[in-house]
Motif scaffolding. Structure first.
Motif, PDB file in Angstrom:
ATOM      1  N   TRP A 129       0.843  -1.205   0.000  1.00 47.34           N
ATOM      2  CA  TRP A 129       0.000   0.000   0.000  1.00 47.34           C
ATOM      3  C   TRP A 129       0.876   1.253   0.000  1.00 47.34           C
ATOM      4  CZ3 TRP A 129      -0.468   3.769   3.889  1.00 47.34           C
ATOM      5  CH2 TRP A 129      -1.503   4.661   3.710  1.00 47.34           C
ATOM      6  N   ALA A 130       1.912   1.184   0.842  1.00 53.02           N
ATOM      7  CA  ALA A 130       2.837   2.322   0.923  1.00 53.02           C
ATOM      8  C   ALA A 130       3.529   2.548  -0.420  1.00 53.02           C
ATOM      9  CB  ALA A 130       3.884   2.072   1.996  1.00 53.02           C
ATOM     10  N   LYS A 131       3.876   1.456  -1.077  1.00 47.32           N
ATOM     11  CA  LYS A 131       4.552   1.550  -2.363  1.00 47.32           C
ATOM     12  C   LYS A 131       3.647   2.232  -3.402  1.00 47.32           C
ATOM     13  CE  LYS A 131       8.065  -1.484  -4.244  1.00 47.32           C
ATOM     14  NZ  LYS A 131       8.429  -2.866  -4.529  1.00 47.32           N
ATOM     15  N   ILE A 132       2.362   1.821  -3.382  1.00 52.49           N
ATOM     16  CA  ILE A 132       1.406   2.413  -4.331  1.00 52.49           C
ATOM     17  C   ILE A 132       1.303   3.907  -4.100  1.00 52.49           C
ATOM     18  CG2 ILE A 132      -1.043   2.482  -5.009  1.00 52.49           C
ATOM     19  CD1 ILE A 132      -1.051  -0.584  -4.243  1.00 52.49           C
ATOM     20  N   ILE A 133       1.214   4.288  -2.811  1.00 53.25           N
ATOM     21  CA  ILE A 133       1.104   5.713  -2.484  1.00 53.25           C
ATOM     22  C   ILE A 133       2.356   6.454  -2.951  1.00 53.25           C
ATOM     23  CG2 ILE A 133       1.053   7.374  -0.548  1.00 53.25           C
ATOM     24  CD1 ILE A 133      -1.616   6.098  -0.772  1.00 53.25           C
ATOM     25  N   LEU A 134       3.536   5.850  -2.678  1.00 48.97           N
ATOM     26  CA  LEU A 134       4.792   6.518  -3.011  1.00 48.97           C
ATOM     27  C   LEU A 134       4.941   6.750  -4.509  1.00 48.97           C
ATOM     28  CD1 LEU A 134       7.389   4.891  -0.605  1.00 48.97           C
ATOM     29  CD2 LEU A 134       6.507   7.208  -0.549  1.00 48.97           C
ATOM     30  N   ILE A 135       4.438   5.779  -5.302  1.00 54.14           N
ATOM     31  CA  ILE A 135       4.554   5.930  -6.751  1.00 54.14           C
ATOM     32  C   ILE A 135       3.814   7.180  -7.222  1.00 54.14           C
ATOM     33  CG2 ILE A 135       3.845   4.834  -8.953  1.00 54.14           C
ATOM     34  CD1 ILE A 135       4.593   2.149  -7.524  1.00 54.14           C
ATOM     35  N   GLU A 136       2.783   7.552  -6.451  1.00 50.40           N
ATOM     36  CA  GLU A 136       1.989   8.727  -6.812  1.00 50.40           C
ATOM     37  C   GLU A 136       2.705  10.037  -6.501  1.00 50.40           C
ATOM     38  OE1 GLU A 136      -1.044   8.844  -8.389  1.00 50.40           O
ATOM     39  OE2 GLU A 136      -0.594   6.737  -8.709  1.00 50.40           O
ATOM     40  N   MET A 137       3.805   9.946  -5.699  1.00 49.68           N
ATOM     41  CA  MET A 137       4.462  11.175  -5.267  1.00 49.68           C
ATOM     42  C   MET A 137       5.239  11.839  -6.396  1.00 49.68           C
ATOM     43  SD  MET A 137       3.561  11.323  -2.209  1.00 49.68           S
ATOM     44  CE  MET A 137       2.949  10.293  -0.891  1.00 49.68           C
ATOM     45  N   LEU A 138       5.350  13.126  -6.277  1.00 52.28           N
ATOM     46  CA  LEU A 138       6.033  13.949  -7.269  1.00 52.28           C
ATOM     47  C   LEU A 138       7.457  13.479  -7.557  1.00 52.28           C
ATOM     48  CD1 LEU A 138       5.801  16.583  -8.878  1.00 52.28           C
ATOM     49  CD2 LEU A 138       6.495  17.805  -6.862  1.00 52.28           C
ATOM     50  N   PHE A 139       8.109  13.043  -6.475  1.00 56.26           N
ATOM     51  CA  PHE A 139       9.497  12.608  -6.577  1.00 56.26           C
ATOM     52  C   PHE A 139       9.657  11.440  -7.555  1.00 56.26           C
ATOM     53  CE2 PHE A 139      13.214  10.369  -4.614  1.00 56.26           C
ATOM     54  CZ  PHE A 139      14.140  11.336  -4.951  1.00 56.26           C
ATOM     55  N   TYR A 140       8.624  10.643  -7.665  1.00 53.93           N
ATOM     56  CA  TYR A 140       8.705   9.464  -8.530  1.00 53.93           C
ATOM     57  C   TYR A 140       8.240   9.760  -9.961  1.00 53.93           C
ATOM     58  CZ  TYR A 140       9.750   7.097  -4.216  1.00 53.93           C
ATOM     59  OH  TYR A 140      10.356   6.737  -3.043  1.00 53.93           O
ATOM     60  N   LYS A 141       8.023  11.027 -10.243  1.00 51.00           N
ATOM     61  CA  LYS A 141       7.579  11.392 -11.596  1.00 51.00           C
ATOM     62  C   LYS A 141       8.676  12.124 -12.348  1.00 51.00           C
ATOM     63  CE  LYS A 141       2.837  11.779  -9.998  1.00 51.00           C
ATOM     64  NZ  LYS A 141       1.813  12.702  -9.504  1.00 51.00           N
ATOM     65  N   GLU A 142       9.870  12.007 -11.865  1.00 47.04           N
ATOM     66  CA  GLU A 142      11.004  12.750 -12.408  1.00 47.04           C
ATOM     67  C   GLU A 142      11.168  12.561 -13.926  1.00 47.04           C
ATOM     68  OE1 GLU A 142      12.870  14.862 -10.577  1.00 47.04           O
ATOM     69  OE2 GLU A 142      14.183  15.324 -12.261  1.00 47.04           O
ATOM     70  N   LYS A 143      11.120  11.287 -14.356  1.00 45.38           N
ATOM     71  CA  LYS A 143      11.351  10.999 -15.778  1.00 45.38           C
ATOM     72  C   LYS A 143      10.321  11.682 -16.660  1.00 45.38           C
ATOM     73  CE  LYS A 143      13.927   6.697 -16.082  1.00 45.38           C
ATOM     74  NZ  LYS A 143      13.875   5.277 -16.480  1.00 45.38           N
ATOM     75  N   GLU A 144       9.039  11.516 -16.245  1.00 44.11           N
ATOM     76  CA  GLU A 144       7.962  12.133 -17.043  1.00 44.11           C
ATOM     77  C   GLU A 144       8.122  13.649 -17.084  1.00 44.11           C
ATOM     78  OE1 GLU A 144       5.273   9.724 -14.618  1.00 44.11           O
ATOM     79  OE2 GLU A 144       3.869   9.892 -16.304  1.00 44.11           O
ATOM     80  N   LEU A 145       8.461  14.194 -15.925  1.00 45.85           N
ATOM     81  CA  LEU A 145       8.608  15.655 -15.851  1.00 45.85           C
ATOM     82  C   LEU A 145       9.710  16.147 -16.795  1.00 45.85           C
ATOM     83  CD1 LEU A 145       8.225  16.301 -12.020  1.00 45.85           C
ATOM     84  CD2 LEU A 145       6.777  17.216 -13.803  1.00 45.85           C
ATOM     85  N   ARG A 146      10.801  15.405 -16.810  1.00 40.82           N
ATOM     86  CA  ARG A 146      11.921  15.795 -17.684  1.00 40.82           C
ATOM     87  C   ARG A 146      11.494  15.760 -19.157  1.00 40.82           C
ATOM     88  NH1 ARG A 146      17.004  16.846 -16.015  1.00 40.82           N
ATOM     89  NH2 ARG A 146      17.330  16.566 -13.791  1.00 40.82           N
ATOM     90  N   THR A 147      10.730  14.711 -19.502  1.00 39.20           N
ATOM     91  CA  THR A 147      10.282  14.610 -20.903  1.00 39.20           C
ATOM     92  C   THR A 147       9.378  15.800 -21.252  1.00 39.20           C
ATOM     93  OG1 THR A 147       9.836  12.370 -20.134  1.00 39.20           O
ATOM     94  CG2 THR A 147       9.669  12.721 -22.485  1.00 39.20           C
ATOM     95  N   PHE A 148       8.474  16.126 -20.342  1.00 38.11           N
ATOM     96  CA  PHE A 148       7.558  17.246 -20.623  1.00 38.11           C
ATOM     97  C   PHE A 148       8.321  18.564 -20.725  1.00 38.11           C
ATOM     98  CE2 PHE A 148       3.974  14.710 -18.430  1.00 38.11           C
ATOM     99  CZ  PHE A 148       3.671  14.076 -19.618  1.00 38.11           C
ATOM    100  N   ILE A 149       9.327  18.716 -19.859  1.00 36.51           N
ATOM    101  CA  ILE A 149      10.113  19.963 -19.888  1.00 36.51           C
ATOM    102  C   ILE A 149      10.851  20.099 -21.217  1.00 36.51           C
ATOM    103  CG2 ILE A 149      12.183  21.064 -18.873  1.00 36.51           C
ATOM    104  CD1 ILE A 149      10.990  20.454 -16.148  1.00 36.51           C
ATOM    105  N   GLU A 150      11.340  18.978 -21.709  1.00 32.84           N
ATOM    106  CA  GLU A 150      11.999  19.022 -23.028  1.00 32.84           C
ATOM    107  C   GLU A 150      11.018  19.456 -24.117  1.00 32.84           C
ATOM    108  OE1 GLU A 150      13.823  15.178 -23.488  1.00 32.84           O
ATOM    109  OE2 GLU A 150      15.183  15.618 -21.828  1.00 32.84           O
TER     110      GLU A 150
END
Lengths: 197, 180
Positions: free
Chosen positions: A7-28
């Motif tokens: 459950w904790a893992k599922i919640i953590l995946i939702e955190m901003l910190f775990y969206k780094e890759k997607e964010l970088r792609t969007f910024i590009e």
């Protein structure tokens, strides 16, 4: 124990910190179509923004205001983001600063009356609801009473699930300082909530 | 193994300990019921803190985005530089927040930088004033000396020629001025 971890893992995946890759792609993608890329970024991080700011301001409407303020800042600043740190670290820094500014402006936070989500209303009995509400309010009051330095750390560590090293980078302090403030925050919260120890 | 401190148990809960320490505490918890209870207390406290995440509705998000995009914003070199400076200041600000001793040192330095030139200026002024005072005293002495000498000479002359009237002090000063 195992289900709790999952459950904790599922919640953590939702955190901003775990969206780094997607964010970088969007910024590009900002250079090609700024509006569209910003839209994607905003949709990706909006839930994180509202949750972090809610833990600070303890009021849904205020949290929305802070989130909007942060989105506005991001809209202006994303263009000049120079990759000196992780995108998520940079964003967390903006959110934390916005929340601190908001609290300073407001000084006294509004009463902690808050909504209970719909499914809770349906499943829980009246007594359970009352108990939950009471505990939630005590937690919020406890959080409010914490000094900002401790509040920053407990929100980022406990509610956002960030690593201590990452918190150190966001707040610009050492890991030992983060650990000390975290421990003090937990001790203070325990005292405030009383009887939990 | 000694019982771990509370701080370590909290870090153990968050999995923030080094592997070796983490494993040793894990083993200890299996053996020590007292510590296991302490750990369970921490766990139950954290379980109480857990809250369901808040959901922002799509309508609310849309209106927020609309508001953001409505604000006119024209990027320029100056604005970019300002944003970068703001970023830098924000990171410093949070850092200073956790180092209050740095704030007091900075304030002390600023105060010293402000006060030092003022003190120096005052000292400089005092010195100038002293020089002027000495110069004035010296010049007064020379004038007084000259007048006195003149007056002495006049008195001698008066004794010698009593028929002549003694010169006035004003006329004597005038003559000294002319001479100098």
């Amino acid at each position: 124990m195992c289900s709790l971890r999952r459950w904790a893992k599922i919640i953590l995946i939702e955190m901003l910190f775990y969206k780094e890759k997607e964010l970088r792609t969007f910024i590009e993608g900002l250079s090609e179509n700024y509006e569209a890329a910003f839209d994607k970024i905003a949709r990706l991080i909006s839930q994180d923004l509202i949750n972090v700011s809610y833990h600070y301001v303890a009021n849904y409407e205020d949290a929305k205001d802070v989130s909007q303020e942060v989105l506005l800042k991001l809209y202006k600043k994303l263009r000049s983001f120079h990759h000196a740190s992780k995108v998520s670290t940079w964003m967390y820094r903006i959110v934390v600063n916005a929340c601190i500014d908001f609290l300073r402006k407001k000084k006294k936070t509004v009463s902690l009356e808050e909504t209970i989500t719909k499914d809770e209303k349906d499943t829980d009995t009246m007594i359970e609801q009352m108990e939950k509400k009471d505990t939630q309010e005590r937690i919020k009051k406890g959080l409010e009473k914490l000094p900002l330095r401790q509040r920053n750390v407990i929100i980022l560590k406990h509610f956002e699930g960030l690593k201590i090293s990452e918190i150190g980078k966001i707040l610009g302090c050492s890991q030992s300082s983060v650990k000390t403030h975290l421990y003090r925050a937990i001790e203070n919260l325990r005292k405030e909530l009383g009887g939990v120890r | 193994m000694k019982c771990p401190k509370e701080k370590e148990l909290i870090l153990f809960y968050y999995r923030e300990l080094k592997k070796r320490r983490y494993k040793s505490i894990e083993v200890h918890l299996r053996e020590c019921s007292h510590c296991l209870k302490r750990y369970e207390n921490i766990g139950s406290f954290f379980a109480q803190l857990a809250s369901k995440p808040i959901q922002l509705t799509s309508q609310e998000l849309e209106s927020m985005l609309q508001h953001v995009k409505q604000t006119t914003y024209k990027p320029s070199f100056l604005i970019n530089a300002k944003d970068r400076l703001e970023d830098f200041l924000e990171s410093i600000r949070l850092g200073l927040f956790y180092k209050p001793q740095l704030i007091s040192v900075t304030v002390a330095l600023i105060v010293i930088l402000i006060i030092l030139p003022l003190v120096g200026k005052r000292h400089h002024l005092n010195r100038e004033f002293d020089i002027i005072q000495i110069e004035m005293e010296l010049s007064l002495d020379s004038i007084e000396g000259t007048i006195f000498d003149l007056y002495e000479e006049e008195l001698v002359l008066m004794d010698e020629t009593s028929s002549l009237e003694p010169p006035t002090l004003h006329s004597k000063i005038e003559t000294v001025r002319r001479e100098t």
